[in-house]
Write an enzyme that holds these catalytic residues in place. Structure first.
Site, PDB file in Angstrom:
ATOM      1  N   SER A  64      -9.012  -8.320   0.682  1.00 29.40           N
ATOM      2  CA  SER A  64      -8.127  -8.608   1.813  1.00 29.40           C
ATOM      3  C   SER A  64      -8.427  -7.613   2.918  1.00 29.40           C
ATOM      4  O   SER A  64      -9.106  -6.607   2.696  1.00 29.40           O
ATOM      5  CB  SER A  64      -6.651  -8.508   1.390  1.00 29.40           C
ATOM      6  OG  SER A  64      -6.301  -7.152   1.123  1.00 29.40           O
ATOM      7  N   ILE A 129      -6.759  -3.734  -1.245  1.00 29.92           N
ATOM      8  CA  ILE A 129      -5.863  -3.585  -0.099  1.00 29.92           C
ATOM      9  C   ILE A 129      -6.405  -2.455   0.759  1.00 29.92           C
ATOM     10  O   ILE A 129      -6.858  -1.431   0.243  1.00 29.92           O
ATOM     11  CB  ILE A 129      -4.410  -3.308  -0.542  1.00 29.92           C
ATOM     12  CG1 ILE A 129      -3.483  -3.300   0.679  1.00 29.92           C
ATOM     13  CG2 ILE A 129      -4.294  -2.007  -1.330  1.00 29.92           C
ATOM     14  CD1 ILE A 129      -2.001  -3.261   0.314  1.00 29.92           C
ATOM     15  N   ILE A 160      -8.573   0.373  -3.473  1.00 32.21           N
ATOM     16  CA  ILE A 160      -8.170   0.787  -2.135  1.00 32.21           C
ATOM     17  C   ILE A 160      -9.384   0.685  -1.223  1.00 32.21           C
ATOM     18  O   ILE A 160     -10.430   1.277  -1.484  1.00 32.21           O
ATOM     19  CB  ILE A 160      -7.621   2.227  -2.129  1.00 32.21           C
ATOM     20  CG1 ILE A 160      -6.443   2.357  -3.101  1.00 32.21           C
ATOM     21  CG2 ILE A 160      -7.219   2.617  -0.710  1.00 32.21           C
ATOM     22  CD1 ILE A 160      -5.235   1.512  -2.756  1.00 32.21           C
ATOM     23  N   LYS A 161      -9.222  -0.066  -0.152  1.00 34.64           N
ATOM     24  CA  LYS A 161     -10.329  -0.339   0.763  1.00 34.64           C
ATOM     25  C   LYS A 161     -10.368   0.732   1.847  1.00 34.64           C
ATOM     26  O   LYS A 161      -9.384   0.945   2.571  1.00 34.64           O
ATOM     27  CB  LYS A 161     -10.130  -1.725   1.377  1.00 34.64           C
ATOM     28  CG  LYS A 161     -11.395  -2.500   1.647  1.00 34.64           C
ATOM     29  CD  LYS A 161     -11.053  -3.940   2.004  1.00 34.64           C
ATOM     30  CE  LYS A 161     -12.305  -4.743   2.270  1.00 34.64           C
ATOM     31  NZ  LYS A 161     -11.977  -6.110   2.726  1.00 34.64           N
ATOM     32  N   ILE A 162     -11.525   1.404   1.971  1.00 30.60           N
ATOM     33  CA  ILE A 162     -11.709   2.506   2.908  1.00 30.60           C
ATOM     34  C   ILE A 162     -12.987   2.244   3.709  1.00 30.60           C
ATOM     35  O   ILE A 162     -14.029   1.943   3.121  1.00 30.60           O
ATOM     36  CB  ILE A 162     -11.820   3.848   2.157  1.00 30.60           C
ATOM     37  CG1 ILE A 162     -10.532   4.135   1.388  1.00 30.60           C
ATOM     38  CG2 ILE A 162     -12.147   4.991   3.121  1.00 30.60           C
ATOM     39  CD1 ILE A 162     -10.617   5.338   0.465  1.00 30.60           C
TER      40      ILE A 162
END
Length: 395
Positions: A64, A129, A160-162
């Site tokens: 997402s 996310i 966790i999207k970074i």
């Protein structure tokens, strides 16, 4: 990523064929690649469509981003009941409301994909996310938000999207050392990929040195494809129109550079995976950071609508597809054999591009800036829409 109307998404899922004798999506899995979906929608999770995609199409994970949430949360009434419930308990701002809604969606998707997570021993079944895109150049802020989101969702199959900026690389190292699984996003250049891959490894090494478990940490590196060809082809077309002296050479490179760029990234992954440095981590139980092909929708309609799936099949990789591409590949994808990793040929294509006067480094730098700007815009627009919903539903 293609942003399409919500009604169009629903129609696609409703008319999607159920189990077929041959399903190209499942054939990807047999070839060692995991099909993920670059889309999330509350109604699809609640009404069982997501579960059907897992069971019938072999869906292995989801991604997402702020632009996706802006489309799903910003329109319609799927979230109104939860917003009313939240407002009945306390006053909230748009930022706090967004996070609670997003956490609810991500948690539900994680639960639906948990059987995949278990059966793959943590290799697949992940849902991503993203931290606020406004933190892309703030390492400490990114780490703080990553920790908060990891705790809020509270699911082992979360990522966790970074973003793959220099600050993002620092955050990835620390998040990995903290035991947080990550999805490194907006990777366009070899340099950024190498740096963020190294950050993941350093985080694992720190964790091993501290005597901590690394076997439950997973990571993917989202290497973007379609957007690269889009900008490169635009520059090639301008030079062809101007009757540039290199026009014939450049014409042969249309639609070839993104895959050449991806080939070099995969070759680097193979090299690192065979290194003594990685073998020590693998012996400690570490999981490889897989390459994830992102932006795999076709931007140029003269190309096949599944070109960036058919031609990017490789063992131990992921392809996250927007819904139209996912549907198209199910219908007429042709997963025959893994891509050929010809480093010399890939380098020759990039050298020819440079000799033709097109600077790929400048293009990838622009793509990163544009990607961050686009996510910032979507994130801010979503907050504005949610602020309006708060005012309307509170009244």
């Amino acid at each position: 990523m293609i942003l399409i109307d919500e009604a169009e998404n629903d129609a696609m899922l409703q008319k999607a064929p159920h189990q077929k004798t041959r399903n190209p999506l499942k054939e990807l899995v047999a070839l060692g690649q995991s099909p993920w979906l670059d889309y999330i929608n509350r109604t699809h999770t609640e009404e069982g469509e997501l579960k059907r995609l897992v069971e019938e199409d072999g869906l292995r994970g989801m991604t997402s981003n702020p632009a996706i949430f802006e489309k799903t949360m910003g329109y319609g009434h799927a979230y109104d009941a939860q917003i009313r419930s939240i407002l009945a308990r306390r006053k909230v701002g748009a930022g706090e409301l967004y996070e609670e809604l997003a956490v609810t969606d991500i948690r539900a998707a994680c639960d639906t994909l948990h059987p995949v997570f278990e059966s793959s021993r943590g290799q697949d079944g992940h849902v991503s996310i993203e931290v606020s895109p406004h933190l892309a150049h703030d390492a400490e802020g990114t780490i703080k938000e990553a920790r908060r989101l990891w705790k809020a969702v509270d699911r082992r199959n979360l990522m966790i999207k970074i973003p793959g900026t220099p600050a993002g690389a620092k955050a990835i190292e620390q998040a990995t050392a903290d035991g947080i699984s990550t999805n490194v996003t907006l990777l366009f250049s070899q340099k950024a990929y190498h740096e963020t891959f190294n950050a993941y490894i350093k985080g694992l090494e720190r964790r091993v040195a501290d005597g901590e478990d690394v076997s439950r940490i997973a990571s993917v590196a989202s290497f973007y494809i379609g957007r690269v060809d889009l900008l490169v082809d635009e520059q090639i077309d301008r030079k062809i129109a101007a009757k540039d002296v290199h026009a014939n050479i450049l014409r042969a490179l249309r639609g070839k550079i993104a895959i050449a760029n991806a080939t070099l990234a995969y070759a680097h992954w193979q090299e690192v995976s065979r290194s003594d440095r990685w073998r020590k981590l693998a012996a400690a139980g570490a999981n490889a950071q897989r390459l994830l092909w992102a932006s795999t929708s076709t931007k140029d309609k003269t190309y096949s609508d599944v070109i960036y799936v058919d031609e990017l099949i490789a063992p131990d990789t992921v392809n996250t597809m927007p819904l139209p591409t996912f549907e198209a590949f199910r219908d007429h994808g042709n997963p025959s054999e893994p891509m050929v990793i010809d480093v010399a040929d890939a380098k020759a294509k990039l050298d020819a591009l440079a000799k033709g006067g097109i600077d790929l480094h400048a293009i990838t730098d622009k793509l990163l800036r544009d990607g961050l700007a686009g996510f910032n815009e979507a994130f801010d627009k979503l907050h504005t829409v949610l602020k309006g919903k708060i005012e309307a539903l509170a009244a």
